[in-house]
Design a protein around this motif. Sequence first.
Motif, mmCIF file in Angstrom:
data_model
loop_
_atom_site.group_PDB
_atom_site.id
_atom_site.type_symbol
_atom_site.label_atom_id
_atom_site.label_comp_id
_atom_site.label_asym_id
_atom_site.label_seq_id
_atom_site.Cartn_x
_atom_site.Cartn_y
_atom_site.Cartn_z
ATOM 1 N N SER A 263 0.827 -1.212 0.000
ATOM 2 C CA SER A 263 0.000 0.000 0.000
ATOM 3 C C SER A 263 0.860 1.261 0.000
ATOM 4 C CB SER A 263 -0.971 0.007 1.182
ATOM 5 O OG SER A 263 -1.936 -1.014 1.044
ATOM 6 N N SER A 264 1.909 1.215 -0.776
ATOM 7 C CA SER A 264 2.766 2.369 -1.088
ATOM 8 C C SER A 264 3.753 2.770 0.008
ATOM 9 C CB SER A 264 1.923 3.608 -1.442
ATOM 10 O OG SER A 264 1.160 3.388 -2.589
ATOM 11 N N THR A 265 3.479 2.454 1.263
ATOM 12 C CA THR A 265 4.306 3.014 2.336
ATOM 13 C C THR A 265 4.822 1.997 3.340
ATOM 14 O OG1 THR A 265 2.370 3.424 3.743
ATOM 15 C CG2 THR A 265 3.017 5.184 2.235
ATOM 16 N N SER A 266 4.332 0.779 3.328
ATOM 17 C CA SER A 266 4.618 -0.144 4.437
ATOM 18 C C SER A 266 6.081 -0.508 4.553
ATOM 19 C CB SER A 266 3.772 -1.419 4.309
ATOM 20 O OG SER A 266 2.402 -1.126 4.460
ATOM 21 N N ALA A 267 6.774 -0.701 3.409
ATOM 22 C CA ALA A 267 8.201 -1.035 3.491
ATOM 23 C C ALA A 267 8.959 0.098 4.169
ATOM 24 C CB ALA A 267 8.766 -1.314 2.099
ATOM 25 N N GLN A 268 8.679 1.324 3.756
ATOM 26 C CA GLN A 268 9.347 2.471 4.349
ATOM 27 C C GLN A 268 9.011 2.607 5.835
ATOM 28 O OE1 GLN A 268 8.597 6.180 2.333
ATOM 29 N NE2 GLN A 268 9.285 7.417 4.050
ATOM 30 N N GLY A 275 14.597 0.711 12.306
ATOM 31 C CA GLY A 275 15.955 1.184 12.099
ATOM 32 C C GLY A 275 16.677 0.393 11.024
ATOM 33 N N TRP A 276 15.924 -0.102 10.025
ATOM 34 C CA TRP A 276 16.466 -0.926 8.948
ATOM 35 C C TRP A 276 16.582 -0.112 7.661
ATOM 36 C CZ3 TRP A 276 13.759 -6.404 8.908
ATOM 37 C CH2 TRP A 276 13.956 -7.031 10.147
ATOM 38 N N ASP A 277 17.131 -0.749 6.612
ATOM 39 C CA ASP A 277 17.118 -0.216 5.261
ATOM 40 C C ASP A 277 15.896 -0.762 4.521
ATOM 41 O OD1 ASP A 277 19.246 1.460 5.324
ATOM 42 O OD2 ASP A 277 20.479 0.358 3.888
ATOM 43 N N HIS A 278 15.511 -0.065 3.427
ATOM 44 C CA HIS A 278 14.335 -0.520 2.697
ATOM 45 C C HIS A 278 14.427 -0.131 1.231
ATOM 46 C CE1 HIS A 278 13.140 3.694 3.151
ATOM 47 N NE2 HIS A 278 12.286 3.489 2.167
ATOM 48 N N PHE A 279 13.589 -0.768 0.422
ATOM 49 C CA PHE A 279 13.331 -0.401 -0.965
ATOM 50 C C PHE A 279 11.824 -0.429 -1.142
ATOM 51 C CE2 PHE A 279 13.823 -1.852 -5.692
ATOM 52 C CZ PHE A 279 13.416 -0.604 -6.121
ATOM 53 N N GLN A 280 11.213 0.742 -1.239
ATOM 54 C CA GLN A 280 9.780 0.851 -1.486
ATOM 55 C C GLN A 280 9.599 1.130 -2.967
ATOM 56 O OE1 GLN A 280 6.789 0.846 0.887
ATOM 57 N NE2 GLN A 280 6.143 0.349 -1.194
ATOM 58 N N GLY A 282 6.982 1.555 -5.673
ATOM 59 C CA GLY A 282 5.600 1.712 -6.082
ATOM 60 C C GLY A 282 4.629 1.318 -4.990
ATOM 61 N N ALA A 283 3.410 1.008 -5.413
ATOM 62 C CA ALA A 283 2.326 0.761 -4.466
ATOM 63 C C ALA A 283 2.316 -0.657 -3.909
ATOM 64 C CB ALA A 283 0.982 1.037 -5.141
ATOM 65 N N ASP A 284 3.008 -1.584 -4.571
ATOM 66 C CA ASP A 284 2.847 -2.997 -4.226
ATOM 67 C C ASP A 284 4.066 -3.601 -3.548
ATOM 68 O OD1 ASP A 284 1.878 -5.620 -4.109
ATOM 69 O OD2 ASP A 284 2.397 -6.063 -6.175
ATOM 70 N N LEU A 285 5.224 -3.513 -4.182
ATOM 71 C CA LEU A 285 6.373 -4.290 -3.740
ATOM 72 C C LEU A 285 7.317 -3.488 -2.852
ATOM 73 C CD1 LEU A 285 7.215 -6.071 -7.101
ATOM 74 C CD2 LEU A 285 6.258 -7.144 -5.058
ATOM 75 N N GLY A 286 7.943 -4.195 -1.927
ATOM 76 C CA GLY A 286 8.949 -3.590 -1.070
ATOM 77 C C GLY A 286 9.891 -4.644 -0.526
ATOM 78 N N ILE A 287 11.059 -4.212 -0.096
ATOM 79 C CA ILE A 287 12.054 -5.065 0.552
ATOM 80 C C ILE A 287 12.562 -4.316 1.774
ATOM 81 C CG2 ILE A 287 14.356 -6.101 0.346
ATOM 82 C CD1 ILE A 287 13.781 -6.397 -2.687
ATOM 83 N N ILE A 288 12.661 -5.003 2.905
ATOM 84 C CA ILE A 288 13.261 -4.417 4.094
ATOM 85 C C ILE A 288 14.386 -5.324 4.572
ATOM 86 C CG2 ILE A 288 11.195 -3.151 4.786
ATOM 87 C CD1 ILE A 288 10.600 -5.304 6.845
ATOM 88 N N SER A 289 15.424 -4.693 5.143
ATOM 89 C CA SER A 289 16.622 -5.456 5.508
ATOM 90 C C SER A 289 17.242 -4.897 6.774
ATOM 91 C CB SER A 289 17.648 -5.404 4.377
ATOM 92 O OG SER A 289 18.885 -5.951 4.798
ATOM 93 N N ARG A 290 17.585 -5.796 7.679
ATOM 94 C CA ARG A 290 18.295 -5.435 8.904
ATOM 95 C C ARG A 290 19.704 -4.926 8.602
ATOM 96 N NH1 ARG A 290 18.062 -10.126 13.242
ATOM 97 N NH2 ARG A 290 16.675 -8.887 14.533
#
Length: 514
Positions: A263-268, A275-280, A282-290
């Motif tokens: 939903s556009s913002t959850s990864a961020q 306190g992690w890194d992320h890649f948001q 668009g509206a669907d996909l994201g990646i979060i990393s410790r």
Amino acid sequence: MRLLPLLAAALLAMTAVTVPAHAAVPDGTLALESSAVRAGEPIRLSYSTPRPNATNWVGLYTEPGNGPVAEQFVGPSLKWVYTPSANGTATLPTQGLEPGEYVVYYLAQDGYAWLARPARLRLVSSTALRFVTSPFTLRNGRAGTPYGASVTGLVKGDTSGLTFTKKAGAAWIAVAADGRISGTPTAAGTSALTVEARNTAGQTSTASVSIRVRGASETLVPRLKAMSWNLWHGGSQISGGREKQLRFLLDRDVDVVGLQETSSTSAQELAQALGWDHFQAGADLGIISRYPITARGPLPSQSGLAGIYARVRLDERTGRELVLWNAHLGYTPYGPYDGCFSNRTTQQLLTREADSGRTGQIQAIVQAMGGHLQAAGTHPVLLTGDFNAPSHLDYTTAAASSHCGRSGIPWPTSKVPEQAGLKDSYRVARPNPVTAPGNTWSPVYKTFTGGYGYDHRIGDPEPQDRIDFVHYAGGLSVESSDAVVAGTPAPHPGHGGNEWTSDHAAVLTTFTVS
């Protein structure tokens, strides 16, 4: 409701939502009774328009978030109400919503064209200060190397004037007032910390924190926990969803996650809280990393792919990186419905898979992964995702009774990664689909609710399948893999209070990093 004058003034001074450059200036009005509302109390508003319609409506969205900022659908509203008159008043409930920034849109005729300029507000917590969970573990550190992490976003409730202090713990650890953790570890082992949060009301909450410290010549991340997680519209379908998501990630000690339905913002938002890194993307996909993300790409809007990737630095000393690809494939037509409801032949099922776009999507993603797969011996590769299709590894003769009597179906979304050298981590850990079905769809939907073009009786059993995956290649060995949820999810439509925030189970795989 009364608010402190300074708080109200500050909220009223927040930057206004701007009109999209391509759109006409809306000619209606939208006004909130207050720009600060206590969570659980209704949002009261007034509106007017020269274009009244029975299906004009007002919707509440997160800010910044998945609202129709360009007058187009991005994600579902959190709360909404019809506003049919030329002018009037309305209320939006806030039960189950977390404190934070929100925006209200006044929209035309069941669509997303603006009738007035949007209005921002803040939900203010009326609950006690608390850490989302305790104990929990932060990212690994290395003896003799400066360390940094944060607990700032891991406190909920009334966070006004929030400050942090160290109450106990290893001598090398320092805690800043803003929740940043720093210092230089002196020796390998597990360092303990007790940290206290305090707000201006004098409320306090403490958490027990652990930091695994590796030796100067040791691998920084010898064990990696990777997860694929469809968030179900960002977790908005469950009360208190964001806090529950954070608690789950900390309780499970996860390192990297491929997210779908952000939903556009959850990864961020999740990454910032952790306190992690992320890649948001668009509206669907994201990646979060410790651990640090060193590269991101490609944006779906730029590539046409149904997938993205991020390079994660696992070890700053050796330069070892992990490449995590994350995908969300098309959802209709849906193969298990075709097999169970329509009794199509295997060839018809494969034709329908191509029609859905999934076959072409997975072929394009695997092709785009080619260079990363060739280098997987040096930098391991993961492919996570909601594939919206089962695996051929599950459709064995012995397991046919679990799949409406079907077996031997070479589902392309699992065959194509396998042919490219990727392994299905769940089936490596649990090779028997009879004793370990690993179903991820669905812990919430147990009966068919209709739709998706299928003329089938509502209330019949919903086909249960494993459609979410963590595939891998390169220097990784599977220790364990599970389809995971939190608590015991109540089925739809009584799901709103679940501890588990999704309609999918997540897949969590623990790897040994060679």
